[in-house]
Design an enzyme around this catalytic site. Structure first.
Site, short mmCIF file in Angstrom:
data_model
loop_
_atom_site.label_atom_id
_atom_site.label_comp_id
_atom_site.label_asym_id
_atom_site.label_seq_id
_atom_site.Cartn_x
_atom_site.Cartn_y
_atom_site.Cartn_z
CG PHE A 194 9.00 -28.14 34.80
CD1 PHE A 194 8.58 -27.11 35.60
CD2 PHE A 194 9.84 -27.84 33.75
CE1 PHE A 194 8.96 -25.79 35.36
CE2 PHE A 194 10.23 -26.53 33.49
CZ PHE A 194 9.78 -25.51 34.30
CG ASP A 195 3.34 -31.96 33.29
OD1 ASP A 195 4.07 -31.59 32.35
OD2 ASP A 195 2.13 -31.66 33.35
CB THR A 196 5.89 -36.46 31.42
OG1 THR A 196 6.06 -37.19 32.64
CG2 THR A 196 6.63 -37.17 30.32
#
Length: 88
Positions: A45-47
């Protein structure tokens, strides 16, 4: 005769609800979601994904999750929601 010992009939636990919200974000099989899983490292997952999860949790549980709260694993989210949703 079956008598339920649970007072909540078919109500998902906070943990189950958090797992569902997290797994739904990237269509991850729920079986891959573990409390020890790192959102960035294990689930990729990214930000933006994490922010979207936080917003969804805030909406679902009527809580506010401050930016400074360290949330890196699925378990961190479960613990935070459990601790703060109960007070709501």
């Amino acid at each position: 005769m079956y008598v339920s010992t649970s007072s909540a009939h078919h109500t998902p636990t906070i943990e189950q609800q958090v797992f569902r919200i997290i797994s739904k974000r990237k269509a991850i099989r729920a079986s891959r979601v573990r409390k020890t899983a790192s959102l960035a490292r294990d689930l990729r997952f990214d930000t933006v994904d994490v922010v979207d999860i936080i917003l969804e949790l805030e909406r679902n549980f009527s809580i506010t999750i401050p930016d400074e709260v360290p949330l890196t694993t699925v378990g961190d989210f479960v613990r935070y929601v459990r601790d703060h949703a109960a007070a709501a």
